[in-house]
Write an enzyme that holds these catalytic residues in place. Structure first.
Site, short mmCIF file in Angstrom:
data_model
loop_
_atom_site.label_atom_id
_atom_site.label_comp_id
_atom_site.label_asym_id
_atom_site.label_seq_id
_atom_site.Cartn_x
_atom_site.Cartn_y
_atom_site.Cartn_z
N ASP A 418 20.50 -47.82 22.67
CA ASP A 418 20.65 -47.16 21.37
C ASP A 418 22.13 -47.21 21.00
OD1 ASP A 418 20.03 -45.53 19.13
OD2 ASP A 418 20.71 -43.78 20.25
N LYS A 419 22.45 -46.93 19.75
CA LYS A 419 23.85 -46.94 19.33
C LYS A 419 24.43 -45.54 19.23
CE LYS A 419 25.15 -47.22 15.08
NZ LYS A 419 26.12 -46.07 15.01
N GLU A 522 32.06 -40.11 5.29
CA GLU A 522 32.59 -39.34 4.16
C GLU A 522 33.31 -38.09 4.63
OE1 GLU A 522 29.75 -38.59 1.02
OE2 GLU A 522 30.71 -40.26 0.00
N PHE A 563 25.70 -44.80 -4.30
CA PHE A 563 25.72 -45.87 -3.31
C PHE A 563 24.31 -46.38 -3.04
CE2 PHE A 563 25.18 -47.21 1.05
CZ PHE A 563 26.26 -48.04 1.28
N ARG A 620 36.04 -49.18 11.16
CA ARG A 620 35.16 -49.29 9.99
C ARG A 620 36.01 -49.17 8.74
NH1 ARG A 620 29.93 -46.50 11.94
NH2 ARG A 620 29.61 -45.86 9.80
N ASP A 845 14.42 -42.52 21.13
CA ASP A 845 14.58 -43.53 22.19
C ASP A 845 13.56 -43.36 23.30
OD1 ASP A 845 16.94 -44.56 20.94
OD2 ASP A 845 18.06 -42.88 21.78
#
Length: 1160
Positions: A418-419, A522, A563, A620, A845
């Protein structure tokens, strides 16, 4: 013309995939119950809802109960072939005509083995019972007969209305009815479900939100809900609420799932829709399966081989007995007459067959399984005791939650991770920025040399700002100096960050701001602006209040250009206090570069260089720009925008066109770089795993850009790759073409008509087979989203996907459902036939963890579901390399050496009886942990199972046969026609057996000594002490005392003492040891010289390093100017802009405008 703001309930803003995608994924959902097509319930009506037989809210993860434990556990244990073998053997021993051994010699060891395993299984299940009881007995407030009463979770039923309070776990899947917040908004944390700690917003429909906390209205509420049946989809819910004759559409945003936590909401009421096993949390639990290692499967096959070999030996001996009885046996019948039940030599041979079957049962010794379990238990303790896997910050040790999979840790070939929460901490921090072509964020010393930032580096002092976040850290003082000097571009940059977002502020205590951000990105940007003096203080649906360097300024919010994944940007249009209309925009550099004014070309080039630096550091990035709008132009645009929003046909496309009209000719301000904090040591761990030829696949529900960016930061992908393939087709044909195109580039010959896989599919399309490894022409990466994956997992496309993915250096699967994660793991298991490991931290997961051969849970702040369903658990991803390369490799090596030695010992021991039958008338450690981590290549033999397989077993068999010949015929030849010193002949079989067993014990002890690579005091005590213990027992069994006490049992007085005095005996022992050990020593010496494997070469390198120590490794980051990539990654979701402009996030009170928290 005034800007028109639509109501949020009128905008289907949170649908990322179209209906066809949902339908496709629904077909794959295995969570649906076969008997329930649709759920129907009525609020506050238990009698009506009970007619449908819905389960209560209790959960059961345990396996046994008091009644079924014994039969179920015995049934499972006798599925192990060896246990069944010994049960049959026990029945044979109860037949006196064929039994030459007492029945208790089998029943006692069998009972011990079954009891130990049963106790272990029982303890594990008791822990599950305890956890179930703890969960089921939690308290919750429920509305009963017009009153709020406290009840247990397990007593909650479908249709009940429950009250939840701040920081409370959600009891069941509920339809939100009302809350304490404006417009019945409720903030929740979904860490237990998806591992994400950022808050999400749910909203009740207006017809129920008006009831608020009025118990009379809530008790009278009799709405009827029709919705989908229970399933495991976390991102979708469809249903309708019928109340007072009107129908209201229900979607995912109205439902709060079990396992979520209520945050920043004083109270909320919910209608229970799904309970217990029907909840999303339990539906995503996956199927529990008993996991067995490859060695367990191999041992079952070998036991079958040995059984057939044993039957063959018994048959040969029975034939030999038949021949001997017919030719010579009749001469002995006067002295050894047949029993009354023996009528002929055929009957005698049949009985002899079974007698030898019992005598030679040590070919499959029951002690093997006891010893294997003890070794596994010991290896588990080593993991639990490892201080280097203990996480001090959380006081959490590593846990081996199962004792059956240790050696398989040394054979892993694929890691599925998983991330969020596993590779990353899900903590975003503002790290660097570029403003008007100037780079900020690096720290330099007095000599203008770049300084590596560490905990000792001095932080920027934000004490001048009383509203600064004390947890925020920044190290480059030049940026603060630019802010204080009043740099126009720096100020405008931070004004943009403080305005262009959808963050909701909360200030319950004066001066203590808390930002509720829909995405952590954000939150990090707004917090950075806050600390540098541009504090986002409050907002309404029409205004934004900013405190700029101590001065309160109110901007009128004219529009939010929201967005989405296609636009990859968001904008806000505001009217400044000076009556200027400004557009502020942030988004992906690849998009914004096309929207910049031509005058920004030189600034763009400089900013791009800075973005390259950000990307190489794994940060990022977002580009920030602005545009000042003419008032007349904006009024005209606002009219078009309103028309597009009110359009009933092709509304999304019309809105997009209107957005593009105003988002152009932008002036570049700069770029931001946010660090998605990785867990400690993640990049180094990934590199080490890759060196061991372990493939790493990231399976995440996150966005594609975010997942890819993390892949670069973690070194799963790198800038030196030859290419990266992105599969994003929306139908089977497109996905197939994209996968074939990728394969053609990586290995053109794999698409030839003679492809063996295609041939196999044509011949046997439904029989699973092993897909061979294919070596590509370079290093490549693969990225595929969940929608395309839904197509790729259908039919023969799954093989196309697997062939393509397995040739890649790394694979990123994004926007995945929990079910898809499990499907990908199962796909690799089914066709690659290798050991897989899944590691994750959230409830999403769990199915993946259960599907893999080995499941590892990260025990952290994202919940306990993954850990509770895992086989191994620890707190940091970096501990994985130690789990595999140290504990896994050692466990595998220990087990393989033990099994090889054990089978050899038993063959040598048992076959001595076989040779004796011809003379009796047929009567029946390695390198240490530092080198293991330094040279991951040492892990490779386990992946290919080189140390114990069928070939190694045959070697053990041949070695055992040879040793048994030596151990029988050397003593036989030594005492043949020999006499003692007193002239008496050495002829009794007890003396002969003593010589043979002493030779055997000496030989197998030396064999252990040869196999031991790391000697400790404990090793010496057990190895040589066992041999000494044998001689003590030998003298004791043939002692005068035992003979006098039990004359009927111990009749052979003084045999040991007399035999050990003979020189022939010691000659036999020495000859047997020399002849048995010489081939082994010669093989170990010659094998690395003439038949070396990769491990032998690595060990040579280790020996060289030990004599010539290597200098410490210095890691440098390479820059590749010619291979620029965008580091854009933003975890924002579409739709929050409409929610804000609708006014539904508005708090009741605002902070005072006359407070100036800055020091003068």
């Amino acid at each position: 013309m005034k800007y028109i703001k639509p109501l949020i309930s009128e905008i289907p803003w949170n649908y990322n995939w179209n209906y066809s995608a949902m339908s496709l994924l629904d077909r794959q959902s295995e969570g649906r119950q076969s008997g329930e097509q649709e759920r129907y319930l009525q609020a506050n009506n238990r009698e009506f809802n009970s007619l449908f037989g819905y389960p209560n809210n209790s959960i059961k993860t345990s396996k046994y109960n008091a009644l079924n434990f014994l039969p179920m556990n015995l049934f499972e244990q006798f599925q192990r072939l060896a246990n069944a073998y010994f049960l049959i053997l026990l029945f044979l021993q109860l037949i006196p005509q064929i039994s030459s051994l007492a029945w208790y010699t089998t029943v006692i060891p069998l009972m011990v083995v079954l009891s130990i395993t049963a106790v272990k299984d029982g303890i594990d299940d008791m822990k599950r019972h305890k956890n179930d009881n703890q969960v089921n007995n939690r308290s919750v407030l429920v509305l009963m007969n017009g009153r709020i009463v406290t009840d247990k979770w397990m007593n909650i039923q479908v249709g009940d209305i429950i009250k939840l309070e701040n920081n409370q776990l959600v009891t069941a899947d509920i339809l939100l009815l009302s809350s304490s917040e404006p417009y019945s908004l409720t903030y929740i944390e979904t860490a237990e479900l998806d591992g994400e700690t950022n808050l999400k917003v749910k909203q009740a429909i207006s017809v129920t939100s008006d009831m608020e906390d009025n118990l009379k209205l809530l008790s009278a509420f009799d709405g009827e809900v029709r919705c989908e049946s229970p399933n495991n989809r976390l991102d979708r819910f469809t249903g309708t609420l019928t109340y007072k004759g009107k129908n209201y559409i229900l979607n995912h945003d109205r439902l709060i799932f079990r396992g979520c936590v209520i945050r920043n909401t004083d109270w909320c009421y919910g209608l229970v829709v799904f309970t217990g096993p029907d909840t999303k949390l339990m539906q995503n639990g996956g199927k529990s399966a008993f996991k067995r290692t490859q060695i367990d499967h191999l041992m079952n096959v070998l036991v079958l081989w040995i059984f057939l070999f044993l039957c063959g030996m018994c048959f040969i001996l029975a034939i030999g007995h038949y021949i001997w009885e017919n030719k010579k046996g009749y001469y002995f019948r006067d002295f050894l007459p047949w029993k009354e039940y023996v009528s002929s030599s055929v009957v005698s041979s049949v009985l002899i067959f079974w007698s030898y079957f019992i005598i030679l049962n040590t070919m499959v010794p029951i002690s093997l399984y006891v010893s294997v379990e003890i070794i596994r238990l010991g290896n588990s303790f080593y993991i639990n005791w490892d201080r280097k896997m203990f996480y001090e910050l959380k006081n959490t040790p590593a846990q081996a939650r199962t004792t059956t999979l240790n050696e398989e840790l040394g054979q892993v070939k694929y890691v599925f991770s998983d991330k969020t929460g596993t590779l990353t901490r899900n903590i975003m921090t503002f790290s660097k920025c570029s403003i008007n072509g100037k780079f900020y964020g690096d720290v330099y010393d007095k000599n203008r040399q770049k300084v590596e930032i560490s905990e000792k580096t001095e932080k920027v002092d934000f004490s001048y700002n009383r509203l600064a976040d004390p947890k925020f850290s920044f190290y480059d003082k030049t940026l603060v100096e630019a802010v204080k000097k009043g740099d126009r571009w720096v100020h405008l940059f931070f004004v943009s960050l403080s305005l262009c977002h959808t963050v909701i502020p909360e200030e319950k205590v004066e001066g203590e701001l808390v930002y509720q951000a829909q995405s952590p990105d954000e939150g990090a940007l707004v917090t950075a602006a806050r600390n540098f003096g541009f504090v986002f203080r409050s907002r309404t649906s029409e205004t934004i209040m900013i405190v700029e360097m101590g001065e309160t300024r109110i901007y009128k919010l004219l529009a939010i250009l929201d967005f989405n994944n296609v636009r990859k940007r968001m904008s806000v249009i505001v009217r400044t206090p000076e009556n200027r209309v400004m557009l502020f925009c942030k988004g992906a550099d690849t998009i914004l570069c096309q929207l910049l004014h031509p005058s920004c070309r030189s600034l763009r080039d400089v900013t791009m260089e800075h973005l390259d630096d950000f990307a190489s550091d794994g940060l990022r990035t977002l580009m920030v720009a602005y545009r000042e709008l003419d008032n007349a132009f904006f009024q005209d645009w606002s009219r078009k925008h309103s028309e597009a929003f009110l359009s009933l046909e092709d509304r999304e496309n019309k809105i997009s066109i209107v957005y593009e009209e105003i988002e152009k000719d932008l002036m570049l301000l700069g770029a931001t770089a946010i660090e998605d904090k990785l867990q400690d040591g993640v990049p180094e761990t990934i590199i080490t795993l890759s060196q061991a030829k372990i493939k790493i696949w990231v399976l995440t529900g996150d966005k594609q850009e975010t997942a890819v960016n993390i892949a670069y930061a973690c070194n799963i992908f790198d800038d030196e790759m030859d290419g990266m393939f992105i599969v994003e087709g929306e139908d089977n044909e497109t996905v197939w073409q994209e996968l074939r195109s990728a394969r053609e580039k990586m290995k053109p010959q794999s698409l030839l008509e003679s492809d063996p896989i295609d041939d196999y599919l044509t011949a046997k399309p439904r029989i699973p087979f092993k897909i061979p490894e294919e070596v590509p022409s370079g290093n490549y990466g693969l990225v595929i989203n969940g929608y395309s994956l839904a197509h790729a997992l259908e039919g023969n496309l799954e093989l196309e996907l697997l062939q393509t993915a397995c040739m890649c250096k790394g694979v990123i699967c994004c926007r995945m459902t929990p079910l898809q994660k499990a499907q990908v793991v199962e796909l690799v298991k089914r066709y690659k036939k290798v050991v897989t490991l899944a590691i994750g931290d959230g409830a999403n997961d769990v199915s993946m963890i259960k599907a893999a051969h080995i499941g590892v849970g990260i025990s952290g702040q994202e919940g306990m579901q993954a850990m509770l369903n895992s086989d191994f658990a620890f707190s940091q991803f970096c501990y994985l390399q130690r789990l595999l390369f140290v504990h896994g490799r050692w466990s595998y090596n220990r087990m393989c050496k033990f099994l090889s030695y054990f089978f050899y010992k038993n063959f040598a021991f048992t076959l001595v009886h076989f040779w004796y039958a011809f003379y009796s008338g047929f009567s029946a450690q390695d390198v240490n942990e530092t080198w293991s981590l330094r040279f991951p290549e040492l892990y490779e033999p386990g992946q290919h199972n080189l140390y114990f397989n069928k070939k190694e077993f045959v070697k053990c068999l041949v070695h055992g046969i040879y040793s048994s010949l030596v151990l029988f015929f050397i003593p036989m030849g030594t005492i043949h026609n020999s006499v003692r010193t007193d002239g008496k002949e050495i002829s009794d079989y007890q003396s002969f057996s003593t010589i043979v067993q002493t030779s055997l014990l000496c030989v197998v002890t030396m064999q252990i000594a040869l196999e031991t690579t790391y000697w400790t005091m404990i090793s010496h005590i057990f190895t040589w002490g066992s041999l000494g213990f044998y001689f003590c027992i030998l003298f004791f069994l043939y002692s005068d005392g035992l003979c006098l006490m039990f004359p009927n049992v111990f009749q052979l007085l003084g045999v040991a003492r007399n035999t050990l005095d003979w020189p022939q005996m010691w000659l036999s022992v020495v000859l047997s040891m020399v002849l048995c050990m010489l081939p082994v020593i010669g093989y170990h010496f010659l094998k690395p010289l003439f038949w070396p494997v990769s491990v032998d070469k690595v060990i040579d390198r280790i020996h060289h390093c030990m004599s010539h120590p290597l200098p410490p490794r210095i890691r440098t980051r390479l820059k590749h100017a010619g291979s620029r990539r965008s580091a854009y990654a933003f975890s924002h979701k579409q739709g929050f802009g409409a929610l804000i402009t609708s006014g539904k996030t508005l708090k009741a009170k605002f902070p005072k405008k006359n407070s100036f928290p800055f020091k003068k």
